[in-house]
Design a protein around this motif. Structure first.
Motif, mmCIF file in Angstrom:
data_model
loop_
_atom_site.group_PDB
_atom_site.id
_atom_site.type_symbol
_atom_site.label_atom_id
_atom_site.label_comp_id
_atom_site.label_asym_id
_atom_site.label_seq_id
_atom_site.Cartn_x
_atom_site.Cartn_y
_atom_site.Cartn_z
ATOM 1 N N SER A 46 85.586 20.504 -12.203
ATOM 2 C CA SER A 46 85.104 20.905 -10.890
ATOM 3 C C SER A 46 83.590 20.802 -10.841
ATOM 4 N N GLY A 47 83.050 21.051 -9.663
ATOM 5 C CA GLY A 47 81.616 21.041 -9.478
ATOM 6 C C GLY A 47 81.088 19.760 -8.865
ATOM 7 N N PHE A 48 81.981 18.842 -8.534
ATOM 8 C CA PHE A 48 81.574 17.603 -7.872
ATOM 9 C C PHE A 48 81.376 17.858 -6.381
ATOM 10 N N HIS A 49 80.532 17.080 -5.756
ATOM 11 C CA HIS A 49 80.525 17.038 -4.303
ATOM 12 C C HIS A 49 81.891 16.467 -3.922
ATOM 13 N N PRO A 50 82.564 16.972 -2.891
ATOM 14 C CA PRO A 50 83.908 16.489 -2.553
ATOM 15 C C PRO A 50 84.004 14.964 -2.379
ATOM 16 N N THR A 51 82.975 14.338 -1.841
ATOM 17 C CA THR A 51 83.005 12.883 -1.678
ATOM 18 C C THR A 51 82.982 12.194 -3.036
ATOM 19 N N ILE A 52 82.203 12.719 -3.969
ATOM 20 C CA ILE A 52 82.147 12.146 -5.321
ATOM 21 C C ILE A 52 83.479 12.361 -6.027
ATOM 22 N N ALA A 53 84.089 13.519 -5.842
ATOM 23 C CA ALA A 53 85.399 13.780 -6.445
ATOM 24 C C ALA A 53 86.428 12.757 -5.961
ATOM 25 N N LEU A 54 86.411 12.465 -4.667
ATOM 26 C CA LEU A 54 87.331 11.447 -4.132
ATOM 27 C C LEU A 54 87.036 10.075 -4.725
ATOM 28 N N HIS A 55 85.755 9.748 -4.853
ATOM 29 C CA HIS A 55 85.371 8.449 -5.417
ATOM 30 C C HIS A 55 85.857 8.327 -6.863
ATOM 31 N N VAL A 56 85.651 9.362 -7.657
ATOM 32 C CA VAL A 56 86.093 9.350 -9.052
ATOM 33 C C VAL A 56 87.614 9.200 -9.114
ATOM 34 N N ALA A 57 88.329 9.969 -8.324
ATOM 35 C CA ALA A 57 89.793 9.907 -8.331
ATOM 36 C C ALA A 57 90.297 8.533 -7.904
ATOM 37 N N LEU A 58 89.572 7.882 -7.008
ATOM 38 C CA LEU A 58 89.967 6.550 -6.552
ATOM 39 C C LEU A 58 89.963 5.536 -7.699
ATOM 40 N N HIS A 59 89.200 5.805 -8.745
ATOM 41 C CA HIS A 59 89.087 4.867 -9.861
ATOM 42 C C HIS A 59 89.939 5.294 -11.056
ATOM 43 N N ASP A 60 91.098 5.851 -10.763
ATOM 44 C CA ASP A 60 91.985 6.248 -11.851
ATOM 45 C C ASP A 60 92.448 5.004 -12.620
ATOM 46 N N PRO A 61 92.835 5.164 -13.886
ATOM 47 C CA PRO A 61 93.183 4.019 -14.723
ATOM 48 C C PRO A 61 94.288 3.129 -14.156
ATOM 49 N N ALA A 62 95.287 3.703 -13.539
ATOM 50 C CA ALA A 62 96.381 2.887 -12.998
ATOM 51 C C ALA A 62 95.871 1.965 -11.897
ATOM 52 N N ARG A 63 95.025 2.483 -11.025
ATOM 53 C CA ARG A 63 94.473 1.662 -9.948
ATOM 54 C C ARG A 63 93.549 0.580 -10.508
ATOM 55 N N VAL A 64 92.720 0.941 -11.478
ATOM 56 C CA VAL A 64 91.829 -0.046 -12.094
ATOM 57 C C VAL A 64 92.645 -1.162 -12.721
ATOM 58 N N MET A 65 93.722 -0.840 -13.396
ATOM 59 C CA MET A 65 94.555 -1.883 -14.022
ATOM 60 C C MET A 65 95.184 -2.786 -12.962
ATOM 61 N N ARG A 66 95.621 -2.227 -11.833
ATOM 62 C CA ARG A 66 96.158 -3.070 -10.751
ATOM 63 C C ARG A 66 95.086 -3.998 -10.202
ATOM 64 N N GLU A 67 93.881 -3.464 -10.049
ATOM 65 C CA GLU A 67 92.777 -4.274 -9.536
ATOM 66 C C GLU A 67 92.413 -5.390 -10.523
ATOM 67 N N VAL A 68 92.367 -5.081 -11.795
ATOM 68 C CA VAL A 68 92.075 -6.096 -12.812
ATOM 69 C C VAL A 68 93.128 -7.197 -12.772
ATOM 70 N N GLU A 69 94.386 -6.826 -12.687
ATOM 71 C CA GLU A 69 95.454 -7.836 -12.648
ATOM 72 C C GLU A 69 95.351 -8.701 -11.393
ATOM 73 N N ALA A 70 95.030 -8.110 -10.260
ATOM 74 C CA ALA A 70 94.865 -8.891 -9.030
ATOM 75 C C ALA A 70 93.707 -9.870 -9.171
ATOM 76 N N LYS A 71 92.614 -9.421 -9.749
ATOM 77 C CA LYS A 71 91.465 -10.305 -9.952
ATOM 78 C C LYS A 71 91.792 -11.409 -10.947
ATOM 79 N N ARG A 72 92.583 -11.112 -11.958
ATOM 80 C CA ARG A 72 92.987 -12.152 -12.915
ATOM 81 C C ARG A 72 93.839 -13.226 -12.229
ATOM 82 N N ARG A 73 94.716 -12.803 -11.330
ATOM 83 C CA ARG A 73 95.521 -13.797 -10.599
ATOM 84 C C ARG A 73 94.622 -14.674 -9.728
#
Length: 105
Positions: A46-73
């Protein structure tokens, strides 16, 4: 130049995938934000500004892996196009400040 750019992009994608895998040691994969707190599955920070917390959560490992695979294609579809391939240049552009970014020759 295209081969150099492809190798550069592949290296950056490999780095991102490796980091995402290391951040998901417990195989949780999906992070979430609740106000000023980011839920990393095993621990809440805790202790994040709510917008920063959302930004951090948006970059969870599962999403990053999907993005990497899309970029590889995308990279595979365009890797053999002659320079300048606008799609490869776009894929590389987020890394323009990287010390290994290929200079356009």
């Amino acid at each position: 130049m295209t081969d150099e750019l492809v190798r550069f992009i592949e290296a950056r994608l490999n780095e991102e995938a490796d980091l995402a895998r290391r951040c998901d040691a417990d195989a949780c994969g999906e992070w979430s934000a609740h106000g000023d707190t980011v839920d990393f599955c095993q621990v809440d920070l805790s202790g994040f500004h709510p917008t920063i917390a959302l930004h951090v959560a948006l970059h969870d490992p599962a999403r990053v892996m999907r993005e990497v695979e899309a970029k590889r294609r995308l990279l595979a579809r365009h890797a053999r196009e002659p320079w300048p391939c606008h799609n490869l240049r776009d894929l590389a552009s987020p890394y323009a400040d990287h010390p290994d970014f290929p200079a356009r020759g």
